[in-house]
Design an enzyme around this catalytic site. Structure first.
Site, PDB file in Angstrom:
ATOM      1  N   ASP A 163       0.838  -1.193   0.000  1.00 54.01           N
ATOM      2  CA  ASP A 163       0.000   0.000   0.000  1.00 54.01           C
ATOM      3  C   ASP A 163       0.881   1.255   0.000  1.00 54.01           C
ATOM      4  O   ASP A 163       1.904   1.294   0.684  1.00 54.01           O
ATOM      5  CB  ASP A 163      -0.842  -0.056   1.287  1.00 54.01           C
ATOM      6  CG  ASP A 163      -1.915   1.012   1.336  1.00 54.01           C
ATOM      7  OD1 ASP A 163      -2.774   1.021   0.451  1.00 54.01           O
ATOM      8  OD2 ASP A 163      -1.892   1.831   2.279  1.00 54.01           O
TER       9      ASP A 163
ATOM     10  N   GLU B 286      14.616 -14.109  -1.051  1.00 50.22           N
ATOM     11  CA  GLU B 286      14.722 -15.362  -0.287  1.00 50.22           C
ATOM     12  C   GLU B 286      13.454 -16.196  -0.418  1.00 50.22           C
ATOM     13  O   GLU B 286      13.396 -17.329   0.047  1.00 50.22           O
ATOM     14  CB  GLU B 286      14.984 -15.046   1.190  1.00 50.22           C
ATOM     15  CG  GLU B 286      16.336 -14.399   1.429  1.00 50.22           C
ATOM     16  CD  GLU B 286      16.446 -13.817   2.832  1.00 50.22           C
ATOM     17  OE1 GLU B 286      15.888 -14.407   3.768  1.00 50.22           O
ATOM     18  OE2 GLU B 286      17.070 -12.741   2.963  1.00 50.22           O
TER      19      GLU B 286
HETATM   20  C1  GLC Z   1      -4.077   3.286  -0.438  1.00 52.80           C
HETATM   21  C2  GLC Z   1      -5.368   2.500  -0.426  1.00 52.80           C
HETATM   22  C3  GLC Z   1      -6.453   3.380   0.091  1.00 52.80           C
HETATM   23  C4  GLC Z   1      -6.103   3.822   1.490  1.00 52.80           C
HETATM   24  C5  GLC Z   1      -4.721   4.473   1.529  1.00 52.80           C
HETATM   25  C6  GLC Z   1      -4.230   4.621   2.930  1.00 52.80           C
HETATM   26  O1  GLC Z   1      -4.123   4.339  -1.333  1.00 52.80           O
HETATM   27  O2  GLC Z   1      -5.643   1.997  -1.700  1.00 52.80           O
HETATM   28  O3  GLC Z   1      -7.697   2.729   0.085  1.00 52.80           O
HETATM   29  O4  GLC Z   1      -7.063   4.738   1.935  1.00 52.80           O
HETATM   30  O5  GLC Z   1      -3.762   3.713   0.843  1.00 52.80           O
HETATM   31  O6  GLC Z   1      -3.824   3.383   3.470  1.00 52.80           O
END
Ligand code: GLC
Ligand code: CA
Length: 539
Positions: free
Chosen positions: A210, A252
């Protein structure tokens, strides 16, 4: 993945058909109105039939749900609303039995402010090791009442929040309940390696990282000037080295992949993140943003495919949990609020135009080399809930009369048109309400109908596999008109007409697939807002 032997030259993720399960909205097994892990497991046969080879399930970890699970307070456990660790194990086993890998989110830019580390930081003095895991800075002014600088977050005005009575402020790139971690801190790095090992040991096959472009911040912490072009929270020096460290760790575990959510206006900047010593793959978000524009799509496809030179194949994406669904976007005659797509709709989308174009889009997406990522329900042609009343909205980004936020694309899936909540749950009170039009899109209305969107997706994904399109190079073909795009791949020809009127195609052949069953190619004419796959006649 345990079910397939990894081909080192062409590992499974390079050609995956990923299905993004937005967990609270996919299938509710226990009747509380919220989707959960056993719900996903119960629908695996449906996904296998669709042609899915990998699931990406949104965060199910312990979380106060300030951002629907993207605010994690315990990375090693499952939030009770979504199930238990045993339910994860069951999902992994069953997914593998259905020939699918499991990809999970790794939310490493920030933790929830309910995470024990953050609580410890709040209870510790300025300059302590506990505070060094996060990004604390002294407030400005005698009483520290002013934020350390003028940086803004993706979700709110200031990127800083001040705990009550504290002299320091902490940085948050997203909501103030998501505190950014300090990725210069070795304890943070060690902990995330442990977290990833924990989930790989449970059988998880890959990670979607993310906010992978956010993890380094501008080093001087100075105010940004109006003339600054670089956001102090994005693509900062050191970010690629951090991904190199992740990759050497992932090496790994050669059967596992690390996919980046990397957002940038310029796709070239995104491509810097992949390579043999960096992330395995990134999403081709520019493909999603290109709207219904032949030139923009052709350019972004060409550009994204350049990552093949460094051994990484794009992941084509047209919808996600962060954007208006593409059926709704493509049903707008003026792309107005795109690419963000989160503002109030300036125009009500035309469902029929959106459906026709979405059908043509999947004909193109399934034709492209590399991997693709389907957002749950797009195979049904689901539109956004454009009439959702404000009182139901849950997204922290929602700002009344400014910004509708992302709830419209996160509505519970319709499975059975005759059941409560259209088969999503045993009761009608679902966490976000469904619009009545979802009745028409339910799986039971589509699965035995040859002309449905679902049937089209199934056919295209089966043909994509049969002709090994994911692995073949794509070549553009010349066309007579600007609004027609043609390409060949794996011995087949794709033609897609972005205009509104029929055009005569320069190629003759047998129809292998078409965006709509009515397309007959009479006199070689392809209708507007339509696409076709042909096996060309031998000249
Ligand atoms: C990313 C995710 C989103 C979230 C953000 C914060 O962009 O796709 O849904 O709100 O990260 O974690
Ligand atoms: Ca549930």
């Amino acid at each position: 993945m345990t079910t397939t032997t990894t081909n080192v030259a062409y590992p499974w993720w390079q050609e995956a058909v990923i299905y993004q399960v937005y967990l609270p909205s996919f299938a509710d097994s226990n009747g509380d109105g919220i989707g959960d892990l056993p719900g996903v497991t119960s629908r695996l046969a449906y996904l296998a039939e669709l042609g899915v080879t990998a699931l990406w399930v949104s965060p199910f970890f312990t979380s106060p749900q300030a951002d629907n699970g993207y605010d994690i307070s315990d990375y090693y456990d499952v939030d009770p609303r979504y199930g238990t660790l045993d339910d994860v194990d069951m999902l992994v086993t069953q997914a593998h039995a259905h020939g699918m890998g499991l990809i999970i989110d790794i939310v490493a830019n920030h933790t929830s402010t309910e995470h024990p580390w953050f609580k410890e930081a709040l209870a510790s003095p300025a300059g302590s090791p506990a505070r060094d895991r996060y990004i604390f800075r002294d407030g400005r002014g005698d009483d520290h009442a002013k934020a350390p600088n003028n940086w803004t977050s993706m979700f709110s005005e200031s990127a800083w929040a001040r705990p009550a009575g504290d002299t320091q402020w902490y940085l948050h790139s997203f909501s103030h309940k998501q505190a950014d971690l300090n990725w210069h801190n070795t304890e943070v790095k060690d902990e995330f390696r442990r977290i990833m090992q924990f989930w790989m040991a449970r059988g998880v096959d890959g990670f979607r990282m993310d906010a992978a472009m956010c993890m380094m911040k501008r080093a001087d912490f100075a105010d940004t000037a109006p003339t600054d072009t670089n956001d102090p929270l994005l693509h900062q020096p050191g970010i690629l080295d951090l991904h190199r460290e992740f990759r050497s760790f992932m090496n790994e575990y050669p059967e596992h992949c690390l996919i980046g959510e990397v957002l940038a206006n310029d796709q070239r900047q995104v491509l810097d993140y992949v390579g043999p010593d960096k992330l395995h793959q990134v999403f081709a978000f520019n493909y999603q943003y290109a709207y219904w524009n032949r030139t923009a799509l052709q350019n972004t496809i060409t550009q994204s495919l350049q990552s093949a030179n460094v051994g990484s194949m794009p992941i084509w994406v047209t919808s996600s949990h962060d954007q208006v669904r593409h059926v709704s976007r493509l049903g707008l005659t003026v792309p107005g609020h795109l690419p963000g797509g989160l503002g109030p709709m300036s125009e009500q989308p035309s469902w029929s135009l959106g459906q026709a174009r979405a059908r043509a889009m999947i004909c193109m997406t399934a034709f492209l080399p590399g991997a693709l990522c389907l957002y749950y329900g797009e195979e049904l042609g689901l539109p956004d809930h454009t009439q959702l009343e404000d009182r139901y909205r849950k997204d922290p980004r929602f700002q009344p009369s400014h910004y509708n936020g992302r709830d419209g694309c996160r509505i519970p899936m319709p499975w059975d048109s005759n059941a409560p909540a259209f088969g999503f749950s045993t009761q009608t009170d679902t966490w976000l309400p469904q619009p009545s039009c979802y009745h028409h899109y339910a799986v039971d209305r589509q699965q035995h109908w040859g002309g449905s969107m679902l049937t089209l997706y199934r056919q295209l994904l089966a043909l994509r596999k049969q002709f090994e399109l994911a692995r073949h190079p794509l070549q553009w073909l010349p066309t007579l008109r600007n609004d027609v795009l043609m390409a060949c791949c794996g011995g087949l020809v794709l033609a897609i007409n972005f205009g509104h009127t029929s055009v005569r195609l320069p190629t003759k052949g047998t129809i292998v697939a078409r965006s709509h069953p009515h397309i007959a190619l009479r006199n070689g004419m392809l209708p507007g807002n339509a696409a076709i796959w042909l096996r060309p006649e031998q000249q």
